[in-house]
Design a protein around this motif. Structure first.
Motif, short mmCIF file in Angstrom:
data_model
loop_
_atom_site.label_atom_id
_atom_site.label_comp_id
_atom_site.label_asym_id
_atom_site.label_seq_id
_atom_site.Cartn_x
_atom_site.Cartn_y
_atom_site.Cartn_z
N SER A 237 -4.50 1.51 4.88
CA SER A 237 -4.09 2.79 4.36
C SER A 237 -4.58 2.92 2.87
CB SER A 237 -2.75 3.25 4.55
OG SER A 237 -1.87 2.39 3.95
N ASN A 238 -4.58 1.94 2.00
CA ASN A 238 -4.72 2.14 0.87
C ASN A 238 -6.26 2.06 0.58
OD1 ASN A 238 -2.21 1.81 0.07
ND2 ASN A 238 -2.21 -0.51 -0.39
N ARG A 239 -6.94 1.32 1.66
CA ARG A 239 -8.45 1.44 1.48
C ARG A 239 -9.01 2.78 1.75
NH1 ARG A 239 -11.04 -3.63 2.48
NH2 ARG A 239 -13.14 -2.43 2.10
#
Length: 316
Positions: free
Chosen positions: A2-4
């Motif tokens: 999700s951070n990517r």
């Protein structure tokens, strides 16, 4: 992961800010960027303008339902009406479908919404508190191909922003056409940046899966037993490695503990070189040179052997 995805949306925003020309974008940061799934559902967005994020999903789903069967690689859509975008006319949304490597199925969408400062209408700024009709606020675009087959349709969007708005008595087309066009192109650039980054991420994940499949196949081939190999330098120093593979193929440990001590020669390999050689050879064996390999190392730190002037490499 999700951070990517969020990082990709943030990079889209930076691209939009850097390539736009209007004050609304460069200084006021009046924009939002996000990535959407193949059905138009929101996957990830950057923390740009909160009020825009939810309505962008409606805009993408609207265009998806309207055009998904007729879209092709190189197409870009644009809209700004409340019907299609759930916002006021100054918020123009640019949407790009991104296809799989065969160019047949939509893998995801990228979209950017830009608060344009001017799109025509009765008064400059295109917002009139006393307006009672939508066209009084300027150009209206429910759905339009801004780019088709990679070609920017400048004449068509100029017509919407000027001629169609001026067709109403006493109304003006956009008073900042150059800014509008440049910001629209910046939105296209932002979407393209997002598409490139997501495709790179997909490719990276594909290569990672290839390496993991290779490790698992090797584990099964040797019935789970550790793999060992030994060679010798010209002076007889052993170079030995033991490879232990996780049953799932998720990880593999390369253990160089049994390798001989380093000598006072120019033939020593620092730990970084040993790791590089291992990662390269593993990628090559798995026919995947672009993966971030799921492997770990056991290389002993400094160990001096008294009287023989030999030592291990220091792990920095």
């Amino acid at each position: 992961m999700s951070n990517r995805f969020m990082g990709i949306a943030e990079q889209m925003g930076l691209t939009l800010q850097e390539t736009s020309v209007s004050i609304n974008i460069k200084e006021r940061l009046g924009f939002s960027c996000a990535r959407f799934g193949p059905d138009g559902g929101l996957v990830a967005n950057a923390p740009h303008m909160p009020v825009q994020v939810g309505s962008i999903e409606h805009a993408v789903r609207y265009q998806h339902n309207l055009h998904s069967k007729n879209l092709r690689p190189g197409n870009v859509l644009v809209s700004n009406t409340p019907l299609a975008s759930r916002t006021y006319l100054l918020d123009i949304t640019v949407i790009a479908p991104i296809f799989d490597k065969d160019g047949k199925n939509i893998s995801f969408y990228t979209a950017s919404r830009d608060l344009h400062a001017e799109i025509g209408g009765i008064l400059p700024g295109s917002m009139l508190a006393s307006s009672t009709r939508l066209y009084e606020e300027g150009a209206q675009i429910t759905s339009m191909f801004l780019v088709r087959d990679g070609v920017f349709h400048e004449d068509a969007i100029v017509k919407v922003l000027t001629d169609e708005t001026e067709s109403h008595p006493g109304f003006s087309g956009t008073r900042s056409l150059s800014d509008n066009l440049n910001d629209l192109k910046a939105q296209i650039a932002a979407n393209t940046k997002g598409a490139t980054l997501v495709q790179s991420l997909i490719e990276e994940r594909t290569h990672q899966q290839a390496v993991k499949a290779y490790l698992k196949k090797t584990y099964e081939k040797f019935n789970g037993k550790p793999l060992q190999s030994i060679d010798h330098m010209d002076d007889g120093t052993p170079i030995q490695v033991k490879i232990t593979i996780d049953p799932s193929g998720e990880t593999a440990e390369f253990d160089f503990t049994a390798t001989g001590l380093e000598g006072l020669t120019v033939s020593n390999a620092p730990s970084a070189i040993s790791k590089s050689a291992t990662m390269y050879s593993t990628s090559f064996a798995a026919s995947s040179t672009k993966a971030l390999l799921p492997i770990t190392f056991n290389i002993p730190a400094l160990r001096y052997e008294a009287g023989k002037r030999r030592y291990r490499d220091v792990e920095w």
